[in-house]
Each structure stands twice: as structure tokens, then as C-alpha cells.
Motif scaffolding. Structure first.
Motif: not given
Length: 377
Positions: A191-199
Motif C-alpha cells: 500500500q505504501a509503495l502504490a504512489h498515485p502519480n510518480w514512478s
């Protein structure tokens, strides 16, 4: 033609730097990685640098075998990283390594008279006073690569000598925007690694989830632009279109906008002051439709308060903040502590490690080591 060394060429920023090279007139003279030697071998064969470095010793031995049929020199460890920064013949060094490891090679590059395309924020967080003083003494440029600091840099060029009254540092808010501290305490690694905009890499993505990344950027902006921390405002901007803004004495604001793509700020750092065509998608304001802004929740994201505390105190507090955070994030990624414990361990380090106001490089390194030990205890 610029000669470029890329420290961390196999990471997120490093690979995107390699991606934009066909757009600019450049020769790559040095590349480095930590362990991704297969990708570094591919890069070395394509770009034919003078030297490469694998920081991990066994990886360097393996890479030396793989590149035995080339003229590229293979180095290892911190000595190799520093040589790639300072002795490769580069005009500009892209510091795209993650964490405190970027400090010594950055200082070595500055001492050798190289300009710095800075993507390693920890360098300024831990030793901003030392680094900026060294850059002034050597007459080298520190050109920001982070999207927010590049935006501030671009906006500031419209100042024409007028001082900045305020910096508005935008933040996506990460994957947990709107959640309370209690709701986030036991979120999972995934969940913490699922950034909405940036890779981004894992460490930076976790920092975005705790919003420590924005706290580190506040300290970085303080040193880059010689601003008081109270004159740096953090604003949540979910769309990641406005990358940051500046305000002048008369209240006028100038912002830099674009789609969330790191290749543009990377390229601008390498071509400054020229602008050349860049292969990033163009922003269509009508399609963007709306831009929203919110105040950050300092209670839900205590890392922001810790960073503001460190910024106000300066001295060795940036090194303590960063060292403890790096250690705590590592523990979380390894499944050894809960998400909510990251900020708690950083706070403990700041509370327990004696404060030193005037610092040398040795002081910074000692503060970093003490902070990591405190966070792991």
C-alpha cells in the motif's frame, strides 16, 4: 558537447537521464550502480564511458569480467564512486544515487570544479551549509533535478534580481492523502509503495507516503535558495501539474506547470540555460480540467513537523533526521517495523542525540551514524 558522469545510472533518475541523452549534445564519461550490473553493462556498451563503478565489491568483480572486451575501466566502492565523480573528465555530474551515499562524491566533484545536476536531496539535507559553501568557493553551479526544485529554479529566473518572498512547495500527498495517523499505522508495504502519480524507487516512494520526502525537500530548498524555513510553504496538489511556485514582495506568484515526467527537469539541468526539444508529453490545460490545493495535515504526517524542526535548528539536525529516516524506512521495507513507527524512530533520534550547531564533515558523518543506530535500537 558536455561530458557527463551519471552516479546511479541504473536507478529511476539515472535511466531517465540516459533516456534523454539523444535530445542533447553530450558524451557520457562515467556510470555507476549499486548492484544492477546487467543493466550497467548494457549502458556501458551503448554509451562507452571511460569508467564505471559498481559500489558492491562482488558486483564490481562480475562486471569486470562482463566488460573485459571493452576499454571501460571498472571501479568499486566509495573510492570508485568518488573517482567517477571527480576524475572522469566530466563537466557536470548527475548525482542520482539515493541517500547519504551521495554526499562524499558530490563534495569530491565540487572540489574538482564540476557542476552538479543534483537529484540526491540528502546531500543538502545532511550538509547543506558545507556543500553550498564549497560550491561558492569553487564557482560551480548546483542545478536542481527534483521536479519541485527545478520548478522553483525556473520560476526564480523571472525575478530579475528581486528576492523571493516565499516558496510554495507542492506535494502530491502520496497514497494516504486524507487518512488519519491511526488509519495509517499498520498499512502494508504494498500500500505504501502504490504512489498515485510518480514512478520512483522504493525508498523515495515510502518517503512520499510518510511525507518525509517533502520535509527533506523543504530543507533542500532552504539551502538551495537561501530561504528561512518559515518562508517555505507546503501545499498538497493531488494532480502533480503545478510542480512548485514562488511569490514576490508584491504578492505576485509564478508557477511552473507540466505533466509528471522527470525527463524535463533532468534535461533542463543538463542544458541550462538553453532549452531544447524534449520528448515528454505536453500538458493540455483543457484536459487537465482542474487543479486543486489543500493544506497538509501535520498531525497525520508528523514527519513534516520533524523536518521543520530540523530545518529551524540547522547544525547536525538534518543529518540526524535523514540518517534515522533512512534506517527506519529500511526496517519498514524489510517488514521489521510498522509504517507508523518510521516517524516515531526519527523523533526519538532527534530527541536523544546531542545537538551540534557548528559542524564539520566529520560531525555530519558522526551524526548520521548515531541516528541510524538510534533508529535501529
Amino acid at each position: 558537447m558536455k561530458k557527463i558522469a551519471i552516479l546511479g545510472s541504473t536507478g529511476s533518475i539515472g535511466t531517465q537521464t540516459v533516456d534523454i541523452l539523444p535530445s542533447i549534445d553530450a558524451e557520457v564519461v562515467a556510470l555507476t550502480t549499486n548492484r544492477r550490473i546487467d543493466l550497467l553493462e548494457q549502458q556501458a556498451r551503448a554509451l562507452r564511458p571511460k569508467m564505471v563503478c559498481a559500489c558492491e565489491e562482488q558486483a564490481a568483480r562480475d562486471l569486470k569480467v562482463k566488460l573485459a572486451d571493452t576499454d571501460t575501466k571498472v571501479l568499486s566502492g566509495m573510492d570508485g564512486l568518488t573517482a567517477c565523480a571527480a576524475e572522469s573528465g566530466a563537466d557536470i555530474v548527475v548525482t542520482a544515487v539515493v541517500g547519504m551515499v551521495g554526499l562524499l562524491p558530490t563534495l569530491a566533484a565540487i572540489d574538482a570544479g564540476k557542476d552538479i545536476a543534483l537529484a540526491n536531496k540528502e546531500t543538502l539535507v545532511c550538509a547543506g551549509g558545507l556543500v553550498m559553501r564549497a560550491a561558492r568557493d569553487k564557482g560551480v553551479k548546483i542545478l536542481p533535478v527534483d521536479s519541485e526544485h527545478s520548478a522553483i529554479f525556473q520560476c526564480a529566473q523571472a525575478a530579475h534580481g528581486n528576492p523571493l518572498a516565499k516558496i510554495i512547495l507542492t506535494a502530491s500527498g502520496g497514497p494516504f492523502f486524507g487518512k488519519t495517523a491511526a488509519e495509517m499505522r499498520h498499512v502494508t508495504r504494498e500500500q505504501a509503495l502504490a504512489h498515485p502519480n510518480w514512478s520512483m524507487g522504493a525508498k523515495i516512494t515510502i518517503d512520499s507516503a510518510t511525507m518525509m520526502n517533502k520535509g527533506l525537500e523543504l530543507i533542500e530548498a532552504m539551502w538551495l535558495y537561501d530561504m528561512a524555513p518559515e518562508d517555505i510553504e507546503i501545499v498538497i496538489h493531488r494532480e502533480s501539474i503545478v510542480h512548485s511556485a514562488v511569490e514576490f514582495a508584491d504578492g505576485a506568484m509564478i508557477a511552473q506547470l507540466g505533466l509528471p515526467d522527470m525527463r524535463l527537469p533532468i534535461q533542463y539541468a543538463l542544458t541550462y540555460p538553453a532549452r531544447v526539444p524534449c520528448k515528454v508529453p505536453r500538458l493540455n490545460l483543457a484536459e487537465a480540467a482542474k487543479l486543486t490545493f489543500y493544506a497538509p495535515d501535520y498531525e497525520a504526517f508528523p514527519a513534516l513537523n520533524l523536518a521543520r524542526q530540523a530545518a529551524a535548528q540547522k547544525g547536525d539536525r538534518g543529518a540526524v533526521l535523514n540518517g534515522a529516516n533512512e534506517a527506519a524506512v529500511g526496517l519498514f521495507l524489510d517488514g521489521k517495523i510498522a509504517f507508523g513507527e518510521i516517524a516515531e524512530r526519527v523523533a526519538r533520534a532527534l530527541d536523544t542525540i546531542p545537538y551540534r550547531r557548528e559542524v564539520t564533515l566529520d560531525d555530519v558523518l558522526a551524526a548520521d551514524a548515531a541516528a541510524r543506530a538510534a533508529a535501529r535500537a
